[in-house]
Design an enzyme around this catalytic site. Structure first.
Site, PDB file in Angstrom:
ATOM      1  N   LYS A 113       0.826  -1.224   0.000  1.00 17.06           N
ATOM      2  CA  LYS A 113       0.000   0.000   0.000  1.00 17.06           C
ATOM      3  C   LYS A 113       0.851   1.259   0.000  1.00 17.06           C
ATOM      4  CE  LYS A 113      -4.302  -1.734   1.974  1.00 17.06           C
ATOM      5  NZ  LYS A 113      -5.278  -1.669   3.067  1.00 17.06           N
ATOM      6  N   LYS A 194      -6.536 -10.422  -6.654  1.00 15.70           N
ATOM      7  CA  LYS A 194      -7.688 -10.634  -5.780  1.00 15.70           C
ATOM      8  C   LYS A 194      -8.823  -9.659  -6.085  1.00 15.70           C
ATOM      9  CE  LYS A 194      -8.074  -9.060  -1.264  1.00 15.70           C
ATOM     10  NZ  LYS A 194      -8.013  -9.020   0.191  1.00 15.70           N
ATOM     11  N   LYS A 197     -12.350  -4.596  -2.824  1.00 18.71           N
ATOM     12  CA  LYS A 197     -13.306  -3.503  -2.673  1.00 18.71           C
ATOM     13  C   LYS A 197     -12.805  -2.221  -3.306  1.00 18.71           C
ATOM     14  CE  LYS A 197     -13.608  -3.746   1.787  1.00 18.71           C
ATOM     15  NZ  LYS A 197     -13.945  -4.145   3.166  1.00 18.71           N
TER      16      LYS A 197
HETATM   17  P1  AMP Z   1     -10.858  -6.421   3.013  1.00 19.13           P
HETATM   18  O1  AMP Z   1     -11.895  -6.247   1.965  1.00 19.13           O
HETATM   19  O2  AMP Z   1      -9.494  -6.437   2.427  1.00 19.13           O
HETATM   20  O3  AMP Z   1     -11.030  -5.502   4.164  1.00 19.13           O
HETATM   21  O4  AMP Z   1     -11.042  -7.897   3.609  1.00 19.13           O
HETATM   22  C1  AMP Z   1     -12.042  -8.277   4.553  1.00 19.13           C
HETATM   23  C2  AMP Z   1     -12.074  -9.792   4.689  1.00 19.13           C
HETATM   24  O5  AMP Z   1     -12.521 -10.398   3.471  1.00 19.13           O
HETATM   25  C3  AMP Z   1     -10.715 -10.455   4.971  1.00 19.13           C
HETATM   26  O6  AMP Z   1     -10.888 -11.568   5.814  1.00 19.13           O
HETATM   27  C4  AMP Z   1     -10.238 -10.870   3.619  1.00 19.13           C
HETATM   28  O7  AMP Z   1      -9.323 -11.892   3.633  1.00 19.13           O
HETATM   29  C5  AMP Z   1     -11.540 -11.293   2.950  1.00 19.13           C
HETATM   30  N1  AMP Z   1     -11.450 -11.062   1.497  1.00 19.13           N
HETATM   31  C6  AMP Z   1     -11.336  -9.875   0.872  1.00 19.13           C
HETATM   32  N2  AMP Z   1     -11.300 -10.020  -0.453  1.00 19.13           N
HETATM   33  C7  AMP Z   1     -11.364 -11.351  -0.686  1.00 19.13           C
HETATM   34  C8  AMP Z   1     -11.355 -12.155  -1.867  1.00 19.13           C
HETATM   35  N3  AMP Z   1     -11.269 -11.615  -3.083  1.00 19.13           N
HETATM   36  N4  AMP Z   1     -11.446 -13.492  -1.729  1.00 19.13           N
HETATM   37  C9  AMP Z   1     -11.552 -14.049  -0.503  1.00 19.13           C
HETATM   38  N5  AMP Z   1     -11.566 -13.357   0.640  1.00 19.13           N
HETATM   39  C10 AMP Z   1     -11.467 -12.029   0.571  1.00 19.13           C
END
Ligand code: AMP
Ligand code: TRP
Length: 328
Positions: A113, A194, A197
C-alpha cells in the site's frame, strides 16, 4: 471447530464484495453455530487511508446491516463497532511500544500500500498493531481471515508471546484460521489478482448490493481464455478457475462436479449458470438488507456489543498496565 472463541473484523471501506462474503462472512456464518464469536466493523482500520466522512459514516451502517443480512446472527455473536470501544486504541498503544519496528516494516500489505501512494499516514504503518489489539483483548483461540491477513495474525502471535515473556502471562496466543482453500475470489477482469473492494474498474468486482442485471453483465464479460474447456487450472486458466471457485463456494458442488456439468459446453452457457448462482444468493441477502437498513434494530445490537466488549477490554487493559508497571 467447536467451542472456541473467535474474532474477526471487516473494514467498512466500500460496499463489500463477493470476495468478502465468501472469504470472510460466509465462514463466520458457519462458525457461529458452535463457537463464541466476536464480529466487528473495523472502522478504525478504515481510516488508515483517507476517507470522505459522509461516505464512511454510511459505509459503517451498511456493512453492519449487510453482516446481519448475510446470516450473521446477533443472538449468536457479539457484534460491535471497533471505534465504540476506546480500549482498542489504548491497548494498541501499549502494544506499539512493544512491537519491534523491524518486524512491522516487514508487513507485505504495508509495503504494497505504501509503495502505491507515497503520501501515506503513520496509521497505515501501525495498522497491524491495532489489529493485534483487536485480537489479543479477547483471549481468542482462532482468527478466521483470508490468506492475505495471515501475516498480521502471525504478528499478533509474536507480539503476544514477547509480551508474555517480558511482563508475565497476559495474553492467550491466537491461531490463524485460514478459510478453506480455493475461496480466494479473483478480479473478474484480471483474474490473477484478488477481487478487491478498492478496485478502480467496476467490471472487476461483484458487490453484494449489485442488481441482477449488473451481476449478470459482469460475469458474462469476465476474462476467460480461448480454450473453451471448463476445467480448474489456476495457473493456466485463472479466469475459468475463478468462476468455478465462485460456484463451489456458493453451492454444495465440488470442482469436479462443476467440470462434469459443463463438459463439452461453451463458456457462454457456463457463465450464464455462474451468474444465476450468484444472483440467487445475493437476491436473498438484498431483501433482508432492505428490511434492516432503516430499522433501529442495528442501534440496539451495537449498544449491546459495546457494553459487553468494553467490560472485557477494560479488564485486559488494566492487566496490561499493571504488568507494564503503569498505574491502573
Ligand atoms: P478487506 O476487503 O481487504 O477488508 O477484507 C475483509 C475480509 O474479506 C478479509 O478476511 C479478507 O481476507 C476477505 N477477502 C477480501 N477479499 C477477498 C477475496 N477476493 N477473496 C476471498 N476473501 C477475501
Ligand atoms: N485487517 C483486517 C482486514 O482488512 C480487518 C481486521 C481488523 C481484523 N482487525 C481484525 C480481522 C482482527 C480479524 C481480526 O481484513
Amino acid at each position: 471447530m467447536n467451542n472456541k472463541t473467535i474474532i474477526t473484523g471487516i473494514q467498512p471501506s466500500g460496499v463489500i464484495t463477493l470476495g468478502n462474503y465468501v472469504g470472510a462472512i460466509k465462514q463466520m456464518v458457519k462458525l457461529q453455530e458452535n463457537n463464541n464469536s466476536y464480529i466487528f466493523v473495523a472502522d478504525m482500520h478504515a481510516i488508515t487511508v483517507p476517507q470522505d466522512p459522509k461516505v464512511l459514516h454510511n459505509n459503517i451502517r451498511n456493512l453492519l446491516a449487510l453482516y446481519i443480512a448475510c446470516g450473521i446472527d446477533p443472538e449468536k455473536n457479539i457484534i460491535f463497532l471497533q471505534s465504540e470501544n476506546e480500549y482498542h486504541a489504548n491497548v494498541s498503544w501499549l502494544l506499539e511500544c512493544n512491537t519491534p519496528y523491524g518486524e512491522l516494516s516487514r508487513m507485505t500489505q504495508f509495503k504494497d500500500k505504501s509503495s502505491k501512494n507515497k503520501n501515506f499516514y503513520a496509521g497505515l504503518f501501525t495498522y497491524p498493531v491495532l489489529m493485534a489489539a483487536d485480537i489479543l483483548i479477547y483471549d481468542v483461540d482462532y482468527v478466521p481471515v483470508g490468506i492475505d491477513q495471515k501475516q498480521h495474525v502471525e504478528l499478533a502471535r509474536n507480539i503476544a508471546q514477547n509480551f508474555n515473556k517480558k511482563y508475565g502471562e497476559t495474553f492467550k496466543i491466537p491461531d490463524v484460521y485460514i478459510t478453506k482453500s480455493g475461496t480466494k475470489i479473483m478480479d473478474l477482469v484480471d483474474p490473477t489478482k484478488k477481487m478487491s473492494k478498492s478496485s478502480d474498474n467496476p467490471k472487476s468486482v461483484i458487490r453484494i448490493l449489485d442488481s441482477k442485471e449488473e451481476i449478470t453483465k459482469k460475469i458474462m464479460s469476465a476474462t476467460t481464455d480461448s480454450e473453451c474447456v471448463v476445467k480448474y487450472d489456476m495457473e493456466n486458466k485463472p479466469g475459468i478457475s475463478n468462476l468455478i471457485n465462485i460456484v463451489v463456494s456458493l453451492t454444495d458442488l465440488t470442482i469436479k462436479e462443476v467440470e462434469d456439468m459443463f463438459e463439452g459446453k461453451n463458456y457462454g452457457e457456463f457463465k450464464k449458470y455462474v451468474a444465476s448462482v450468484v444472483v440467487e444468493e445475493l437476491t436473498k441477502i438484498q431483501e433482508k438488507y432492505n428490511e434492516l437498513i432503516n430499522s433501529n434494530e442495528l442501534d440496539i445490537i451495537l449498544d449491546r456489543g459495546a457494553k459487553i466488549t468494553k467490560e472485557i477490554a477494560r479488564n485486559k487493559y488494566n492487566l496490561m498496565k499493571q504488568n507494564i508497571g503503569l498505574y491502573k
